[in-house]
Design a protein around this motif. Structure first.
Motif, short mmCIF file in Angstrom:
data_model
loop_
_atom_site.label_atom_id
_atom_site.label_comp_id
_atom_site.label_asym_id
_atom_site.label_seq_id
_atom_site.Cartn_x
_atom_site.Cartn_y
_atom_site.Cartn_z
N GLY A 1 -2.64 2.82 -3.02
CA GLY A 1 -2.55 1.64 -2.17
C GLY A 1 -3.25 0.45 -2.78
O GLY A 1 -2.76 -0.69 -2.72
N VAL A 2 -4.42 0.68 -3.35
CA VAL A 2 -5.18 -0.39 -4.00
C VAL A 2 -4.38 -0.98 -5.15
O VAL A 2 -4.32 -2.20 -5.33
CB VAL A 2 -6.55 0.13 -4.48
N LEU B 1 -13.03 2.74 -3.32
CA LEU B 1 -11.61 2.57 -3.58
C LEU B 1 -11.37 1.96 -4.96
O LEU B 1 -10.43 2.37 -5.67
CB LEU B 1 -10.98 1.68 -2.50
N LYS C 1 0.81 -1.22 0.00
CA LYS C 1 0.00 0.00 0.00
C LYS C 1 0.85 1.27 0.00
O LYS C 1 0.38 2.33 -0.43
CB LYS C 1 -0.95 -0.01 1.20
N GLY D 1 -5.14 3.83 2.63
CA GLY D 1 -6.38 3.61 1.90
C GLY D 1 -6.65 4.62 0.81
O GLY D 1 -7.52 5.48 0.94
N ASN D 2 -5.93 4.52 -0.29
CA ASN D 2 -6.23 5.35 -1.46
C ASN D 2 -5.99 4.52 -2.73
O ASN D 2 -5.64 3.34 -2.67
CB ASN D 2 -5.39 6.63 -1.47
N THR E 1 -8.73 -1.60 1.79
CA THR E 1 -7.81 -1.34 0.68
C THR E 1 -7.23 -2.62 0.10
O THR E 1 -7.19 -2.80 -1.13
CB THR E 1 -6.66 -0.43 1.16
N THR E 2 -6.76 -3.51 0.97
CA THR E 2 -6.14 -4.75 0.49
C THR E 2 -7.14 -5.59 -0.28
O THR E 2 -6.85 -6.10 -1.38
CB THR E 2 -5.56 -5.54 1.67
N SER F 1 -9.41 3.76 -8.10
CA SER F 1 -8.21 3.13 -8.65
C SER F 1 -8.36 2.74 -10.12
O SER F 1 -7.44 2.93 -10.91
CB SER F 1 -7.87 1.88 -7.84
N THR G 1 -9.30 -1.21 6.48
CA THR G 1 -9.83 -0.10 5.67
C THR G 1 -10.49 -0.60 4.39
O THR G 1 -11.17 0.17 3.71
CB THR G 1 -8.71 0.87 5.27
#
Length: 294
Positions: free
Chosen positions: A157-158, A217, A51, A153-154, A183-184, A221, A181
């Motif tokens: 990061g994604v 997210l 991330k 978490g943006n 994100t992952t 992305s 968050t």
């Protein structure tokens, strides 16, 4: 952007993939592999590195010398940003949710040891941390900063997390990860192919907002959403950074069985929930599952 991906000594990529031998898997006929992202680097393990790496690239491209980010008192993300600042030559500021407590816990003490300056926001203000007036006050206090969102978490990061599935050279049906968050999971789901699905386990109580956040997210992305993921909300064990004797017993048993001590904030909850779902027949016999440890 990947051609400019930052690298540093000790980075292990792709992370190892190992099959887990466990008698609880034989009856259901499940094959379970661990994606050992926790071994990527001792100070920047797993999804933390994935991330942060493109955020570091952009921060450098934009001429920033200071990173500012957010997290709770037990945040692994704060630790990771502090380590990234140390390795890549950025000053770092950590904005901590809640009041200051002394002595510092291990996570915050590590961050300070890696050069991070800590500041604190009361919980009411912290909930507004993304609003312009709060960010402006932080910028006035600490000077120009590259703002890394809580948990990385943006969209950047994604994108880093979306690279994970391609590292797995054997076939699988389901890939699992813990969700803080989202994100992952957003990235992993975007990186899947065919009929593969992603399963996330929320580690915080009352985290139903994660469904909408994950979609946001993915749109940020990739300009689209995927429908190949599910979030399980049934195993928070009291909430984020909380634990119970039942969870501690699971961690001890897992260590005895496999020689791996699971992180109790994230991975232990995920693995507990995964074994519960396997035992209840949630996955069809013959399913191959990859669980990401980070």
């Amino acid at each position: 952007m990947s051609a400019r991906e930052p690298r540093f000594p000790g980075l292990v990529l792709p992370s190892p993939l190992v099959e887990l031998s466990d008698d609880r898997l034989r009856g259901p006929g499940i094959r379970l592999y661990l994606k050992r992202d926790d071994l990527i680097h001792p100070e920047l393990p797993g999804n933390k590195w994935r991330k942060l790496k493109y955020n570091l690239t952009v921060a450098r491209q934009q001429g920033h010398t200071r990173l500012l980010t957010f997290g709770g008192a037990y945040s692994n993300h704060l630790r990771a940003v502090a380590a990234a600042g140390h390795f890549f030559g950025f000053e770092t500021v950590g904005v901590v949710r809640g009041e200051e407590h002394q002595p510092l816990n291990d996570s915050l003490a590590y961050a300070v040891g890696r050069g991070m300056r800590l500041t604190y926001l009361d919980r009411t203000t912290y909930r507004r941390k993304a609003e312009p007036d709060v960010l402006a006050a932080l910028s006035e206090e600490f000077g120009p900063c590259y703002m890394v969102p809580e948990g990385g978490g943006n969209g950047l990061g994604v994108r880093g997390c979306a690279e994970l599935p391609a590292e797995i050279e054997r076939g699988f049906d389901v890939i699992c990860c813990a969700c803080g968050t989202g994100t992952t999971l957003a990235g992993i789901a975007a990186g899947l192919t065919g009929d593969q699905r992603a399963w996330g386990l929320a580690v915080l109580k009352g985290g139903r907002f994660l469904d909408d956040e994950l979609r946001r997210l993915q749109r940020e992305s990739f300009d689209h959403e995927t429908d190949n993921w599910t979030i399980d909300y049934d195993f928070p064990f009291g909430g984020y950074a909380k634990r119970t004797p039942e969870l501690d017993a699971f961690i001890a048993d897992f260590t005895t069985r496999h020689g791996i001590t699971l992180d109790w904030v994230y991975e232990a909850k995920m693995m507990y929930g995964l074994f519960e779902r396997i035992g209840s027949g949630a996955f069809a016999p013959g399913t191959t599952i990859v669980a990401v440890l980070s």
